[in-house]
Scaffold this active site. Structure first.
Site, PDB file in Angstrom:
ATOM      1  N   CYS A 215       0.851  -1.182   0.000  1.00 18.27           N
ATOM      2  CA  CYS A 215       0.000   0.000   0.000  1.00 18.27           C
ATOM      3  C   CYS A 215       0.890   1.235   0.000  1.00 18.27           C
ATOM      4  CB  CYS A 215      -0.895  -0.015   1.237  1.00 18.27           C
ATOM      5  SG  CYS A 215      -1.917   1.466   1.412  1.00 18.27           S
TER       6      CYS A 215
ATOM      7  N   CYS B 109      -0.976   3.311  -6.620  1.00 16.12           N
ATOM      8  CA  CYS B 109      -1.905   2.775  -5.624  1.00 16.12           C
ATOM      9  C   CYS B 109      -2.131   1.336  -6.055  1.00 16.12           C
ATOM     10  CB  CYS B 109      -3.221   3.546  -5.631  1.00 16.12           C
ATOM     11  SG  CYS B 109      -4.539   2.748  -4.681  1.00 16.12           S
TER      12      CYS B 109
HETATM   13  N1  DGL Z   1      -4.036   0.484  -1.989  1.00 16.06           N
HETATM   14  C1  DGL Z   1      -3.656   1.695  -1.346  1.00 16.06           C
HETATM   15  C2  DGL Z   1      -2.383   2.260  -1.993  1.00 16.06           C
HETATM   16  O1  DGL Z   1      -1.594   1.560  -2.586  1.00 16.06           O
HETATM   17  C3  DGL Z   1      -4.647   2.806  -1.198  1.00 16.06           C
HETATM   18  C4  DGL Z   1      -6.107   2.659  -1.138  1.00 16.06           C
HETATM   19  C5  DGL Z   1      -6.787   3.558  -0.073  1.00 16.06           C
HETATM   20  O2  DGL Z   1      -7.076   4.740  -0.322  1.00 16.06           O
HETATM   21  O3  DGL Z   1      -6.972   3.038   1.007  1.00 16.06           O
HETATM   22  O4  DGL Z   1      -2.118   3.427  -1.876  1.00 16.06           O
END
Ligand code: DGL
Length: 267
Positions: free
Chosen positions: A79, A194
């Site tokens: 993330c 993301c």
């Molecule tokens: N999957 C997360 C990232 O790589 C973000 C998603 C969210 O906003 O929680 O930044």
């Protein structure tokens, strides 16, 4: 001689939602002998809109529990929003644990672009981070980098992967700012910063005003994880081991089905 896979510690893959699955699928290819535990902090999703300090505290606190409970070999923080904020804090708080981070792939984008115009598509949180600005300064100072913070794409990706329809116009509105024309040149690389976004890559490709390279760092993250997690000769993946934990404790039916499709049982 074969070492039973369950003797090996598992690898923990963490995200705010289902985006980390895009990294998990690559990690499994490179680390077939490891069991995986997938953690989704869906009770805090989306991370993109959080204030920095409370989110940082939440993540460090959560990891205190997770590391004690699951005692993993290593953690992949799949993330960008979490790692660009709390990566350093996690390494300080848990110095014995190996953390493999996810940060916007600005360096490879700057190395590959021909036009010099690169866009970074991310959550509003990742776009604001000092970490992201530092990456640009260190590795892409010769490029024109457009940071695009999307309010809605992470949610849209979650809906899409669960089988819900998402209108083309809504997706296009989120990705349009990535497409820049300047002095006869056009954006040629968009960094998917993301981990949710690679699920939408085919939609992005279809709607893009011109073809670009959509840079997904999942494989590079998996390679880094492989480098840090020792390969044990003859070890085999433990039968039926991989499972997912949702911090809300109550993922809906379509999420459970999705996890099953990824070979994850719900704990
Ligand atoms: N999957 C997360 C990232 O790589 C973000 C998603 C969210 O906003 O929680 O930044």
């Amino acid at each position: 001689m074969t070492t039973a896979g369950h003797d090996l510690k598992p690898v923990l893959v963490f995200d705010s939602g289902i985006g980390g699955l895009t990294v998990l699928r690559e990690a499994r290819v490179l680390m077939p002998e490891r069991g995986f535990i997938y953690i989704a902090d869906d009770a805090g999703f989306p991370y993109g809109g959080w204030e920095e300090q409370p989110l940082r505290e939440r993540i460090v606190r959560l990891f205190g529990d997770l590391l004690e409970r699951y005692d993993p070999e290593a953690v992949v923080v799949a993330c960008n929003t979490a790692f660009t904020l709390a990566g350093t804090d996690l390494r300080h708080a848990f110095p014995d644990m190996r953390f493999i981070g996810t940060v916007p792939a600005i360096k490879p984008a700057a190395e590959r672009t021909r036009s010099g115009l690169v866009s970074v598509l991310a959550t509003p949180g990742t776009v604001k981070r000092a970490y992201t600005r530092d990456l640009i300064q260190s590795f892409a100072s010769k490029c024109h980098v457009r940071l695009v913070g999307s309010e809605n794409l992470a949610r849209m990706a979650e809906a899409y992967i669960r089988g819900e329809a998402i209108p083309d116009e809504a997706v296009l509105a989120e990705i349009s700012p990535c497409f820049v024309e300047k002095e006869g040149e056009k954006t040629d690389i968009v960094v998917l910063a993301c981990t949710h976004y690679p699920f939408l890559a085919n939609v992005f490709r279809r709607l893009a005003p011109w073809p670009v390279d959509w840079l997904d760092p999942a494989e590079a993250i998996a390679r880094q994880a492989r480098r840090l997690v020792p390969l044990v000769d003859g070890a085999e993946h433990p039968e039926g081991f991989d499972f997912a934990v949702f911090t809300s404790g109550k993922p809906d039916f379509s999420t459970r089905r999705l996890m099953q499709g990824f070979g994850l049982t719900m704990s």
